[in-house]
Enzyme design. Structure first.
Site, mmCIF file in Angstrom:
data_model
loop_
_atom_site.group_PDB
_atom_site.id
_atom_site.type_symbol
_atom_site.label_atom_id
_atom_site.label_comp_id
_atom_site.label_asym_id
_atom_site.label_seq_id
_atom_site.Cartn_x
_atom_site.Cartn_y
_atom_site.Cartn_z
ATOM 1 N N GLU A 1 7.719 -7.162 20.073
ATOM 2 C CA GLU A 1 8.567 -8.253 19.578
ATOM 3 C C GLU A 1 9.770 -7.600 18.908
ATOM 4 O OE1 GLU A 1 8.147 -11.388 20.079
ATOM 5 O OE2 GLU A 1 6.059 -11.549 20.714
ATOM 6 N N CYS B 1 15.086 -12.330 13.062
ATOM 7 C CA CYS B 1 15.307 -11.779 14.401
ATOM 8 C C CYS B 1 15.978 -12.778 15.344
ATOM 9 C CB CYS B 1 13.989 -11.302 14.992
ATOM 10 S SG CYS B 1 12.725 -12.586 14.989
ATOM 11 N N VAL C 1 11.711 2.340 17.340
ATOM 12 C CA VAL C 1 10.286 2.550 17.042
ATOM 13 C C VAL C 1 9.434 1.978 18.177
ATOM 14 C CG1 VAL C 1 8.414 2.057 15.419
ATOM 15 C CG2 VAL C 1 10.675 2.641 14.543
HETATM 16 P P1 NAD Z 1 10.311 -2.039 9.966
HETATM 17 O O1 NAD Z 1 11.152 -0.958 9.376
HETATM 18 O O2 NAD Z 1 9.455 -2.865 9.073
HETATM 19 O O3 NAD Z 1 9.410 -1.344 11.087
HETATM 20 C C1 NAD Z 1 8.453 -2.073 11.790
HETATM 21 C C2 NAD Z 1 7.140 -1.351 11.711
HETATM 22 O O4 NAD Z 1 7.231 -0.102 12.376
HETATM 23 C C3 NAD Z 1 6.658 -1.060 10.296
HETATM 24 O O5 NAD Z 1 5.323 -1.459 10.152
HETATM 25 C C4 NAD Z 1 6.846 0.420 10.164
HETATM 26 O O6 NAD Z 1 5.895 1.036 9.314
HETATM 27 C C5 NAD Z 1 6.672 0.924 11.585
HETATM 28 N N1 NAD Z 1 7.396 2.157 11.820
HETATM 29 C C6 NAD Z 1 8.634 2.484 11.370
HETATM 30 N N2 NAD Z 1 8.991 3.720 11.821
HETATM 31 C C7 NAD Z 1 7.962 4.158 12.571
HETATM 32 C C8 NAD Z 1 7.715 5.363 13.333
HETATM 33 N N3 NAD Z 1 8.615 6.340 13.392
HETATM 34 N N4 NAD Z 1 6.557 5.477 13.981
HETATM 35 C C9 NAD Z 1 5.642 4.494 13.934
HETATM 36 N N5 NAD Z 1 5.816 3.344 13.241
HETATM 37 C C10 NAD Z 1 6.946 3.173 12.579
HETATM 38 O O7 NAD Z 1 11.159 -3.052 10.783
HETATM 39 P P2 NAD Z 1 12.562 -2.854 11.488
HETATM 40 O O8 NAD Z 1 12.417 -1.954 12.664
HETATM 41 O O9 NAD Z 1 13.642 -2.631 10.496
HETATM 42 O O10 NAD Z 1 12.673 -4.369 11.986
HETATM 43 C C11 NAD Z 1 13.893 -4.972 12.238
HETATM 44 C C12 NAD Z 1 13.985 -5.295 13.710
HETATM 45 O O11 NAD Z 1 12.852 -6.054 14.077
HETATM 46 C C13 NAD Z 1 15.189 -6.137 14.049
HETATM 47 O O12 NAD Z 1 15.737 -5.658 15.240
HETATM 48 C C14 NAD Z 1 14.597 -7.524 14.265
HETATM 49 O O13 NAD Z 1 15.344 -8.311 15.122
HETATM 50 C C15 NAD Z 1 13.256 -7.177 14.822
HETATM 51 N N6 NAD Z 1 12.323 -8.262 14.577
HETATM 52 C C16 NAD Z 1 11.802 -8.887 15.656
HETATM 53 C C17 NAD Z 1 10.948 -9.953 15.480
HETATM 54 C C18 NAD Z 1 10.324 -10.664 16.631
HETATM 55 O O14 NAD Z 1 9.360 -11.399 16.423
HETATM 56 N N7 NAD Z 1 10.815 -10.497 17.846
HETATM 57 C C19 NAD Z 1 10.616 -10.366 14.189
HETATM 58 C C20 NAD Z 1 11.167 -9.679 13.124
HETATM 59 C C21 NAD Z 1 12.001 -8.609 13.321
#
Ligand code: NAD
Length: 468
Positions: free
Chosen positions: A222, A256, A204
């Site tokens: 992030e 994460c 994403v």
């Molecule tokens: P998620 O599914 O909540 O997605 C993150 C955001 O992206 C959401 O708000 C969602 O609505 C949006 N989103 C999803 N698909 C989309 C698209 N096609 N187009 C636009 N927006 C879209 O979260 P996730 O991706 O499952 O998160 C997990 C990952 O995040 C892991 O890799 C984790 O390590 C990482 N993470 C990083 C941190 C950091 O601070 N570095 C913190 C938490 C999680």
């Protein structure tokens, strides 16, 4: 065959345009530049965390089965102390910073003057659904911006709670919440923001960066990755086991910066595993499913994805599954090969694989075969090993003899490197991320040294060479 979803109706939804142009107009009015206003917003965040604690804890329990203590330490207390830190440091961070003006610029003065960017979009993830949206928002407001927050739809109770509370506590002219999933985020991403903070997975992130590129909008990403945890034989193994078990099984591994896998030799592995078993039992009891302190997978999809990874090794601790409760026991796996599925992706669940590395060089070699991680951990008393590890392993953050605790240090920038992210926030780095550090020079009218003006002569050139 089902049709692919069309987002045209959402994309053209005039509300988002109006929302953004409304915020841009308020930003232009100068309201958010006022330091008293910014401090008031920080105080409001602190008040919201204190006064609405029970509601927030209930939402986090519903989304992720989080215990009150985890909800406090990793969500409400984090957000609150972060806002308080911003509030207390605001005068220092916003002050102009003078720099030296060279002879050619004399008489004159030069300085760096932080200015807010405009309207910032904060897209949050589900695993720390409060912290990951509100800490980013807080930094953006502290820097004097208007903000739109888009919490993750995968933590629906927390998303609804954020949408309800933010307008009650923060200035509704300047901070807005948009709830929704892919269609809503896609529509928002079509608009021209002044900065986007995205937290989540790398796929994403590419969509976000592409959308931002159309408007030349800067992004902070992030992301995640496989954060390695090297255990050297000389480490204090009692403390090591306790700290790794805490870091891995907090939020049922959905962190994460959780230690993703352990790299150690056979003898250390044999000593460490019983210590891990003991610590897991001390923290979550004989049956962690009954423990109030242990969380759940966010949804059935993630439950199934993580459960399937158990096959990657030999289960020596845990392994119990309950799909009805989205429960995966704290699990430790041995005999895990580098080519197994669990070593191909970030685990993001409560499975801790042990991978053999006979020495530090072997461990570093394995880490370098993967993308640069968000975090890297080493447990050792050996200063040379520590130095080598810190110099040779590139990661967003690193911690020696503990995991994740750098999050408590406000002035350590938090962010990834390479595929674990770009940019950072937290403390002053958050203020700087959401500010433009404007370079300013002010000249006096007189004397106006003629040497820089045409006609260019040999004499002038000679003089300029001398004063360089
Ligand atoms: P998620 O599914 O909540 O997605 C993150 C955001 O992206 C959401 O708000 C969602 O609505 C949006 N989103 C999803 N698909 C989309 C698209 N096609 N187009 C636009 N927006 C879209 O979260 P996730 O991706 O499952 O998160 C997990 C990952 O995040 C892991 O890799 C984790 O390590 C990482 N993470 C990083 C941190 C950091 O601070 N570095 C913190 C938490 C999680």
């Amino acid at each position: 065959m089902s049709m692919p979803p069309s987002y045209d109706d959402v994309t053209l939804n005039p509300d988002y345009h109006e929302l953004l142009s409304g915020l841009a107009a308020v930003f232009d009015s100068g309201k958010t530049r006022d330091l008293t206003w910014r401090r008031k917003q920080m105080l409001a965040i602190e008040a919201m965390m204190a006064e609405r604690e029970a509601e927030i804890f209930a939402a986090l329990k519903s989304d992720l089965g989080k215990s009150a203590m985890e909800s406090f330490t990793t969500e409400t207390s984090y957000v609150s102390s972060d806002a308080a830190y911003n509030r207390k440091n605001l005068s220092r961070w916003t002050r102009i910073k003078r720099v030296r003006t060279p002879v050619i610029g004399q008489p004159g003065r030069s300085w760096i003057q932080p200015e807010p960017l405009g309207v910032v979009l904060v897209i949050g993830a589900w695993n720390y659904p409060l912290q990951l949206t509100l800490a980013g928002m807080s930094a953006a407001i502290a820097a004097g911006n208007c903000v739109i927050i888009k919490p993750s739809e995968l933590a629906p109770a927390t998303s609804a709670m954020i949408a309800k509370l933010i307008p009650k506590y923060l200035d509704p002219d300047c901070v807005k919440v948009v709830e929704g999933a892919v269609p809503e985020t896609t529509a928002l991403l079509n608009l021209k923001f002044d900065h986007i903070l995205y937290t989540g997975g790398g796929n994403v992130a590419r969509i976000v960066m592409n959308a931002a590129a159309k408007h030349l909008t800067p992004v902070t990403l992030e992301l995640g990755g496989k954060s390695p945890c090297v255990v050297m034989p000389d480490a204090n193994l009692e403390a090591t086991a306790k700290r790794i078990a805490w870091g891995k099984f907090t939020n049922a591994g959905q962190t994460c910066i959780a230690p993703d896998y352990v790299l150690t030799d056979a003898d250390t592995e044999a000593l460490l595993i019983p210590l891990l078993a003991r610590n897991i039992e001390e923290m979550f009891g004989y049956d962690p499913q009954k423990s109030e302190s242990y969380g759940r997978m966010v949804n059935i999809g993630h439950f199934e994805r993580v459960s399937a990874l158990i096959e990657s090794g030999h289960t020596v601790i845990g392994g119990q599954l309950d799909a009805g409760e989205k429960y995966i026991a704290p699990t430790v796996l041995t005999d895990v090969s580098l080519s197994s599925p669990i070593m191909q992706e970030e685990i993001f669940g409560p499975l801790l694989p042990f991978v053999r590395a006979n020495n530090l060089e072997g461990a570093i070699d394995i880490i370098r075969r993967h993308e640069k991680p968000l975090s890297a951990y080493i447990f050792t008393n050996d200063k040379d090993a520590e130095k080598k590890f810190l110099e040779q392993v590139s990661s967003g953050s690193a911690c020696v003899n503990d995991v994740m605790m750098f999050m408590a240090v406000h002035d350590l920038p938090f962010g990834g490197v390479g595929s674990s992210g770009m940019g950072a926030y937290s403390g002053q780095s958050g203020f700087e991320t959401f500010s433009h550090m404007k370079s300013v020079m002010k000249r006096r009218w007189w004397p106006d040294v003629a040497v820089r003006y045409a006609p260019y002569t040999e004499k002038k050139l000679k003089f300029l060479r001398r004063i360089r």
